[in-house]
Design a protein around this motif. Sequence first.
Motif, PDB file in Angstrom:
ATOM      1  N   THR A  22       0.849  -1.189   0.000  1.00  0.00           N
ATOM      2  CA  THR A  22       0.000   0.000   0.000  1.00  0.00           C
ATOM      3  C   THR A  22       0.885   1.239   0.000  1.00  0.00           C
ATOM      4  O   THR A  22       1.742   1.388   0.874  1.00  0.00           O
ATOM      5  CB  THR A  22      -0.924   0.027   1.218  1.00  0.00           C
ATOM      6  OG1 THR A  22      -1.743  -1.149   1.213  1.00  0.00           O
ATOM      7  CG2 THR A  22      -1.810   1.252   1.196  1.00  0.00           C
ATOM      8  N   VAL A  23       0.697   2.100  -1.002  1.00  0.00           N
ATOM      9  CA  VAL A  23       1.413   3.364  -1.063  1.00  0.00           C
ATOM     10  C   VAL A  23       0.561   4.397  -0.355  1.00  0.00           C
ATOM     11  O   VAL A  23      -0.559   4.683  -0.778  1.00  0.00           O
ATOM     12  CB  VAL A  23       1.676   3.792  -2.519  1.00  0.00           C
ATOM     13  CG1 VAL A  23       2.415   5.115  -2.558  1.00  0.00           C
ATOM     14  CG2 VAL A  23       2.463   2.718  -3.250  1.00  0.00           C
ATOM     15  N   GLY A  24       1.057   4.919   0.742  1.00  0.00           N
ATOM     16  CA  GLY A  24       0.264   5.811   1.574  1.00  0.00           C
ATOM     17  C   GLY A  24      -0.140   7.087   0.880  1.00  0.00           C
ATOM     18  O   GLY A  24       0.553   7.586  -0.008  1.00  0.00           O
ATOM     19  N   ALA A  25      -1.278   7.613   1.277  1.00  0.00           N
ATOM     20  CA  ALA A  25      -1.765   8.869   0.700  1.00  0.00           C
ATOM     21  C   ALA A  25      -0.844  10.030   1.052  1.00  0.00           C
ATOM     22  O   ALA A  25      -0.839  11.056   0.384  1.00  0.00           O
ATOM     23  CB  ALA A  25      -3.172   9.157   1.222  1.00  0.00           C
ATOM     24  N   THR A  26      -0.041   9.857   2.103  1.00  0.00           N
ATOM     25  CA  THR A  26       0.879  10.916   2.525  1.00  0.00           C
ATOM     26  C   THR A  26       1.896  11.215   1.434  1.00  0.00           C
ATOM     27  O   THR A  26       2.255  12.361   1.190  1.00  0.00           O
ATOM     28  CB  THR A  26       1.616  10.512   3.815  1.00  0.00           C
ATOM     29  OG1 THR A  26       0.653  10.199   4.798  1.00  0.00           O
ATOM     30  CG2 THR A  26       2.497  11.648   4.312  1.00  0.00           C
ATOM     31  N   LEU A  27       2.375  10.149   0.743  1.00  0.00           N
ATOM     32  CA  LEU A  27       3.325  10.347  -0.334  1.00  0.00           C
ATOM     33  C   LEU A  27       2.737  11.240  -1.413  1.00  0.00           C
ATOM     34  O   LEU A  27       3.354  12.193  -1.863  1.00  0.00           O
ATOM     35  CB  LEU A  27       3.732   8.995  -0.928  1.00  0.00           C
ATOM     36  CG  LEU A  27       4.594   9.050  -2.206  1.00  0.00           C
ATOM     37  CD1 LEU A  27       5.922   9.715  -1.894  1.00  0.00           C
ATOM     38  CD2 LEU A  27       4.807   7.659  -2.769  1.00  0.00           C
ATOM     39  N   GLY A  28       1.505  10.896  -1.827  1.00  0.00           N
ATOM     40  CA  GLY A  28       0.853  11.702  -2.848  1.00  0.00           C
ATOM     41  C   GLY A  28       0.573  13.117  -2.375  1.00  0.00           C
ATOM     42  O   GLY A  28       0.710  14.073  -3.125  1.00  0.00           O
ATOM     43  N   ALA A  29       0.178  13.222  -1.093  1.00  0.00           N
ATOM     44  CA  ALA A  29      -0.137  14.543  -0.539  1.00  0.00           C
ATOM     45  C   ALA A  29       1.090  15.443  -0.543  1.00  0.00           C
ATOM     46  O   ALA A  29       0.976  16.660  -0.713  1.00  0.00           O
ATOM     47  CB  ALA A  29      -0.677  14.394   0.882  1.00  0.00           C
ATOM     48  N   ASN A  30       2.267  14.854  -0.368  1.00  0.00           N
ATOM     49  CA  ASN A  30       3.503  15.643  -0.379  1.00  0.00           C
ATOM     50  C   ASN A  30       4.028  15.836  -1.800  1.00  0.00           C
ATOM     51  O   ASN A  30       4.528  16.909  -2.137  1.00  0.00           O
ATOM     52  CB  ASN A  30       4.582  14.954   0.466  1.00  0.00           C
ATOM     53  CG  ASN A  30       4.235  14.959   1.952  1.00  0.00           C
ATOM     54  OD1 ASN A  30       3.548  15.866   2.412  1.00  0.00           O
ATOM     55  ND2 ASN A  30       4.688  13.958   2.663  1.00  0.00           N
ATOM     56  N   ALA A  31       3.946  14.775  -2.612  1.00  0.00           N
ATOM     57  CA  ALA A  31       4.545  14.814  -3.948  1.00  0.00           C
ATOM     58  C   ALA A  31       3.841  15.803  -4.867  1.00  0.00           C
ATOM     59  O   ALA A  31       4.499  16.562  -5.586  1.00  0.00           O
ATOM     60  CB  ALA A  31       4.521  13.421  -4.561  1.00  0.00           C
TER      61      ALA A  31
END
Length: 422
Positions: free
Chosen positions: A240-249
């Motif tokens: 699972t790729v966390g939503a935090t990565l997307g939120a930061n990227a």
Amino acid sequence: MSYRRRKNSKGKSTVAFILIVLIIGIMAYAGSYGITLGGYRFKPFTETINRGLDLQGGVSLLEEIKSDNVDQKTIDRTIELISMRVNKLGVSETTVTREGKKRIRIEIPGKFDAKEVIDSVGKTGELKFVGPDKKVILTGKDVKDATSYIGEQDNKPTIGLELNTSGAKKFADATKKFIGQPIAIYMDDEMLTNPTVNTQITDGKAVITGSKSLEEAKRQASIIKSGALPVAVKAVEAKTVGATLGANALPLSIKAGAIGVGLIFLFMILYYRVPGFLADIALVLYIILVLGTFSTINATLTLSGIAGLLLTIGMAVDANVLIFERIREELKTGKSIKSSLESGYHRALSSILDSNTTTIIAAIVLYNLGSGAVKGFALTLMIGIVLSMFTAVIITRTLLRVGYNMGILSKLSCFRVKRREE
């Protein structure tokens, strides 16, 4: 008379320029913040463009084919069936790609329950319809189609089942024999549904009720329709790729892109002056057109896609640089501004077409041979190049003509040319 004509031409060009800038400005505002006209809301690009796994998080599943000797046709069929199952989940930006010789990568943005994804799309064994006597009546090969919908009469989730010719005959015999009894549908050893036969079905079209929700009916219908895979596969990796990565990227990517584009705009104005300013207007339209195209074709934007977009912006600027330098060369030979604008464009056009054509060929090769992020980069690159040529060759040229007729390009200093060379 000549003075009046020049005055009329200047007035018309000024009006045209204002309209062009106004239209581009409205499009830019609508793309950034959305706009409502006549009760219809135009959504901003942030709401209409799909985001990939690396931007919004999700589930990445790696399946491996158990068989050793598998031909290309079988692998393609396996990918097709898995893709059918995945896309029936209602997540349009899912991707299913081959990875290595025997592995298949499944990426589903916006989903964060890996177990749910495996349960929904990891059904890899045999689909079968089993009667109350425990004998198999039908298999996945007998199924032609399966759909899900809300029934008009009872307003309940329903699965519409359609069988092929051989399946219809076998099912007609079974439904006649087992009226009032259940015929269960299994995928491997798991029962999907266990509907009761109410009447004999002779036309190969059945209606299955009993699903708890429309989502469950969709999942069951997709598994029934896709049937059994031609080879057995197993999940070897699920993350699972966390939503935090997307939120930061995503915000960082947007910020970096905005800074880069801003510096390009500033450079064009400082170095090329008035033509640079007009080119910046065309570049704003270019960015709007690219993002609008992504939204229209339901493309999925990833980090690599953003990189491709920024690269094409640089290439769009490069086309303008070639044009402006050619125009300056023509001015230095003593030609008039109007003549230099036309001849400069013609001389730069071949170089622009040659460089962009080779890049498009490279992008096509990348798209056909690559997978995942490489495909996203290649698609973005192709779209961007085509639109960059359009804005550089058509829009910038139009703006320069309008600017000349307005009188804002009437001096050599506007092109940073101090004197004509003899």
